[in-house]
Design a protein around this motif. Sequence first.
Motif, PDB file in Angstrom:
ATOM      1  N   LYS A   1       0.819  -1.210   0.000  1.00 53.47           N
ATOM      2  CA  LYS A   1       0.000   0.000   0.000  1.00 53.47           C
ATOM      3  C   LYS A   1       0.857   1.266   0.000  1.00 53.47           C
ATOM      4  CE  LYS A   1      -3.455  -0.514   3.086  1.00 53.47           C
ATOM      5  NZ  LYS A   1      -4.732  -0.445   2.343  1.00 53.47           N
ATOM      6  N   THR A   2       1.933   1.260   0.779  1.00 50.62           N
ATOM      7  CA  THR A   2       2.801   2.434   0.809  1.00 50.62           C
ATOM      8  C   THR A   2       3.614   2.548  -0.477  1.00 50.62           C
ATOM      9  OG1 THR A   2       4.393   1.117   2.104  1.00 50.62           O
ATOM     10  CG2 THR A   2       2.966   2.624   3.322  1.00 50.62           C
ATOM     11  N   ALA A   3       3.971   1.420  -1.075  1.00 51.01           N
ATOM     12  CA  ALA A   3       4.691   1.466  -2.357  1.00 51.01           C
ATOM     13  C   ALA A   3       3.814   2.086  -3.442  1.00 51.01           C
ATOM     14  CB  ALA A   3       5.127   0.064  -2.770  1.00 51.01           C
ATOM     15  N   VAL A   4       2.541   1.722  -3.449  1.00 51.57           N
ATOM     16  CA  VAL A   4       1.622   2.305  -4.425  1.00 51.57           C
ATOM     17  C   VAL A   4       1.458   3.798  -4.171  1.00 51.57           C
ATOM     18  CG1 VAL A   4      -0.753   2.315  -5.271  1.00 51.57           C
ATOM     19  CG2 VAL A   4       0.412   0.141  -4.871  1.00 51.57           C
ATOM     20  N   PHE A   5       1.356   4.178  -2.911  1.00 47.31           N
ATOM     21  CA  PHE A   5       1.257   5.606  -2.578  1.00 47.31           C
ATOM     22  C   PHE A   5       2.485   6.359  -3.078  1.00 47.31           C
ATOM     23  CE2 PHE A   5       2.287   8.973   0.651  1.00 47.31           C
ATOM     24  CZ  PHE A   5       1.345   9.897   0.199  1.00 47.31           C
ATOM     25  N   GLY A   6       3.654   5.759  -2.915  1.00 46.44           N
ATOM     26  CA  GLY A   6       4.891   6.408  -3.333  1.00 46.44           C
ATOM     27  C   GLY A   6       5.258   6.181  -4.785  1.00 46.44           C
ATOM     28  N   CYS A   7       4.366   5.517  -5.537  1.00 45.88           N
ATOM     29  CA  CYS A   7       4.607   5.225  -6.962  1.00 45.88           C
ATOM     30  C   CYS A   7       5.911   4.457  -7.166  1.00 45.88           C
ATOM     31  CB  CYS A   7       4.609   6.515  -7.787  1.00 45.88           C
ATOM     32  SG  CYS A   7       3.071   7.445  -7.708  1.00 45.88           S
ATOM     33  N   ASP A   8       6.155   3.509  -6.266  1.00 43.50           N
ATOM     34  CA  ASP A   8       7.371   2.709  -6.309  1.00 43.50           C
ATOM     35  C   ASP A   8       7.029   1.314  -6.830  1.00 43.50           C
ATOM     36  OD1 ASP A   8       9.747   1.407  -5.908  1.00 43.50           O
ATOM     37  OD2 ASP A   8       9.682   1.492  -3.714  1.00 43.50           O
ATOM     38  N   ALA A   9       7.589   0.931  -7.968  1.00 41.43           N
ATOM     39  CA  ALA A   9       7.302  -0.368  -8.585  1.00 41.43           C
ATOM     40  C   ALA A   9       8.061  -1.484  -7.880  1.00 41.43           C
ATOM     41  CB  ALA A   9       7.658  -0.317 -10.065  1.00 41.43           C
ATOM     42  N   ASN A  10       7.871  -1.595  -6.588  1.00 41.71           N
ATOM     43  CA  ASN A  10       8.603  -2.556  -5.774  1.00 41.71           C
ATOM     44  C   ASN A  10       7.844  -3.881  -5.750  1.00 41.71           C
ATOM     45  OD1 ASN A  10      10.012  -3.988  -3.842  1.00 41.71           O
ATOM     46  ND2 ASN A  10      10.209  -2.254  -2.434  1.00 41.71           N
ATOM     47  N   TRP A  11       8.019  -4.683  -6.788  1.00 43.98           N
ATOM     48  CA  TRP A  11       7.267  -5.921  -6.908  1.00 43.98           C
ATOM     49  C   TRP A  11       7.684  -6.964  -5.876  1.00 43.98           C
ATOM     50  CZ3 TRP A  11      10.304 -10.105  -7.667  1.00 43.98           C
ATOM     51  CH2 TRP A  11      11.528  -9.938  -8.325  1.00 43.98           C
ATOM     52  N   GLY A  12       8.843  -6.751  -5.254  1.00 50.69           N
ATOM     53  CA  GLY A  12       9.277  -7.666  -4.199  1.00 50.69           C
ATOM     54  C   GLY A  12       8.285  -7.718  -3.054  1.00 50.69           C
ATOM     55  N   ARG A  13       7.631  -6.587  -2.772  1.00 49.53           N
ATOM     56  CA  ARG A  13       6.630  -6.556  -1.708  1.00 49.53           C
ATOM     57  C   ARG A  13       5.391  -7.364  -2.099  1.00 49.53           C
ATOM     58  NH1 ARG A  13       6.928  -0.191   0.323  1.00 49.53           N
ATOM     59  NH2 ARG A  13       9.091  -0.296   1.055  1.00 49.53           N
ATOM     60  N   ILE A  14       5.089  -7.362  -3.382  1.00 46.48           N
ATOM     61  CA  ILE A  14       3.925  -8.109  -3.864  1.00 46.48           C
ATOM     62  C   ILE A  14       4.178  -9.610  -3.743  1.00 46.48           C
ATOM     63  CG2 ILE A  14       2.474  -8.609  -5.862  1.00 46.48           C
ATOM     64  CD1 ILE A  14       3.179  -5.748  -6.873  1.00 46.48           C
ATOM     65  N   ILE A  15       5.314 -10.066  -4.230  1.00 43.17           N
ATOM     66  CA  ILE A  15       5.589 -11.503  -4.212  1.00 43.17           C
ATOM     67  C   ILE A  15       5.795 -12.004  -2.781  1.00 43.17           C
ATOM     68  CG2 ILE A  15       8.129 -11.464  -4.475  1.00 43.17           C
ATOM     69  CD1 ILE A  15       7.739 -13.696  -6.615  1.00 43.17           C
ATOM     70  N   ALA A  16       6.305 -11.131  -1.909  1.00 49.54           N
ATOM     71  CA  ALA A  16       6.449 -11.519  -0.501  1.00 49.54           C
ATOM     72  C   ALA A  16       5.073 -11.742   0.128  1.00 49.54           C
ATOM     73  CB  ALA A  16       7.210 -10.438   0.263  1.00 49.54           C
ATOM     74  N   ALA A  17       4.123 -10.864  -0.193  1.00 51.69           N
ATOM     75  CA  ALA A  17       2.764 -11.011   0.347  1.00 51.69           C
ATOM     76  C   ALA A  17       2.110 -12.283  -0.177  1.00 51.69           C
ATOM     77  CB  ALA A  17       1.927  -9.793  -0.009  1.00 51.69           C
ATOM     78  N   VAL A  18       2.351 -12.604  -1.443  1.00 47.89           N
ATOM     79  CA  VAL A  18       1.837 -13.866  -1.991  1.00 47.89           C
ATOM     80  C   VAL A  18       2.385 -15.033  -1.171  1.00 47.89           C
ATOM     81  CG1 VAL A  18       1.889 -15.421  -3.981  1.00 47.89           C
ATOM     82  CG2 VAL A  18       1.566 -12.962  -4.336  1.00 47.89           C
ATOM     83  N   GLY A  19       3.666 -14.955  -0.849  1.00 53.84           N
ATOM     84  CA  GLY A  19       4.318 -16.041  -0.128  1.00 53.84           C
ATOM     85  C   GLY A  19       3.822 -16.233   1.287  1.00 53.84           C
ATOM     86  N   TYR A  20       3.476 -15.137   1.988  1.00 56.33           N
ATOM     87  CA  TYR A  20       3.029 -15.317   3.374  1.00 56.33           C
ATOM     88  C   TYR A  20       1.500 -15.372   3.499  1.00 56.33           C
ATOM     89  CZ  TYR A  20       2.346 -10.157   3.917  1.00 56.33           C
ATOM     90  OH  TYR A  20       1.933  -8.845   3.807  1.00 56.33           O
ATOM     91  N   SER A  21       0.805 -15.444   2.388  1.00 53.91           N
ATOM     92  CA  SER A  21      -0.663 -15.487   2.417  1.00 53.91           C
ATOM     93  C   SER A  21      -1.204 -16.763   3.053  1.00 53.91           C
ATOM     94  CB  SER A  21      -1.220 -15.369   0.998  1.00 53.91           C
ATOM     95  OG  SER A  21      -0.874 -16.520   0.237  1.00 53.91           O
ATOM     96  N   GLY A  22      -0.378 -17.808   3.083  1.00 57.02           N
ATOM     97  CA  GLY A  22      -0.837 -19.088   3.611  1.00 57.02           C
ATOM     98  C   GLY A  22      -1.433 -19.991   2.552  1.00 57.02           C
ATOM     99  N   ALA A  23      -1.521 -19.495   1.334  1.00 59.27           N
ATOM    100  CA  ALA A  23      -2.059 -20.290   0.229  1.00 59.27           C
ATOM    101  C   ALA A  23      -0.949 -21.140  -0.390  1.00 59.27           C
ATOM    102  CB  ALA A  23      -2.681 -19.379  -0.819  1.00 59.27           C
TER     103      ALA A  23
END
Length: 407
Positions: A313-335
């Motif tokens: 959410k903060t990366a989107v606010f800052g217009c930062d294309a930090n895809w590492g945060r996205i893939i990390a969230a996928v990984g800890y989702s429990g799915a």
Amino acid sequence: MVVAIQQVKHVSGTNITSPKGYKAIGIHCGLKHKKKDLAVLLSEVPASVAGVFTTNAIQAAPLIVSKEVVQKGKMQAIIINSGNANACTGKQGMLDALTMQEKTAQKFGIESDLVGVASTGVIGEKLNMEPLLKGIEMLIPVDSLEGSIQFSQAILTTDTVMKNTVYRIEIDGKEVMIAGTAKGSGMIEPNMATMLGFITTDAEIESVHLQEALKVVTDITFNSITVDGDTSTNDMVLVLANGMAGNSSLTPAHPDWNAFLYTLHAVAQDLAKMIAKDGEGATKLIEVEVNGAVSNLEARKIAKTVVGSPLVKTAVFGCDANWGRIIAAVGYSGASVDPQGISIKIGETLVVKDGEPVIFSEEQLLLYLKQPEVKIYVDLNKGSGHGIAWGCDLTYDYVQINASYRS
């Protein structure tokens, strides 16, 4: 699964009273300093009712009262106040909610067990009943756009905009309308959260089937949004169906059942996205779509985890294309995920393919991230599961709004 129906039409310039037989109004009674703070929605006849409620173990008195009405299957009026949640207020809070119910019933000449009660605002403060009860006596609901606007205004707290939508569908050759209005801006992590949603329709449908439809729709709309991960004490969605359109009673076996389900879904999704977009201090709506999961449930779980990540959410606010945060969230989702099968796009820009980084234009993606709506696509390549979730960016203003909420 909700299937698209061609004959469903969004109707602009309409409101919560657009379906036949509904009236509404909102007024200022004195719970807030100046803004409208008391509202009522009234059906000409007792309506079938369905409801979904917060999963928070701490549940406010008005929510408990409304739950009991929903369980009986009929509702004719809903009385709503903003400015005070009447939550964590003990025995007095329950007495106050029941008094709101009884006084509303007396005002409109109906049975008290046909009245739902909803409250939103500060938790842990007792209601100021004197102005509230005087306000109930002042309520004169009307079937007009002005009355509906006033209703929508009166249920707001930190919202910056009203949230309304209406759709029209034909059932048994009869025109059926489904309309919705909602409030919600912060503490949004439904199953449910700080949101109130009210949906009206003139369709004929028994409460048991209406509840079935609402449950299906809620899982892929209201339960797929998040602003800040907090789940509140008061939140509910209520659907009234008064049957005044004149169609034959809807059931899953009715030939127009899917049309009704799709239209109800369209209303709920509109409201859910409006709530996510209006998150406290938000500047952008974030949509995360997940494909290729082992199930739809897991896809929605991943989508909601990504859109709810403070770092995303903060990366989107800052217009930062930090895809590492996205893939990390996928990984800890429990799915269930295979790191080597994950592909990610931000907008139309591919940033990860089969778990490997892809060279992309930072400048081009920066321009995209400055847009008011940002879409993130995740493909897991493990199955056919699909899910979407909505949220918003996390901004400086969110902190400011919530640091001074009671003052």
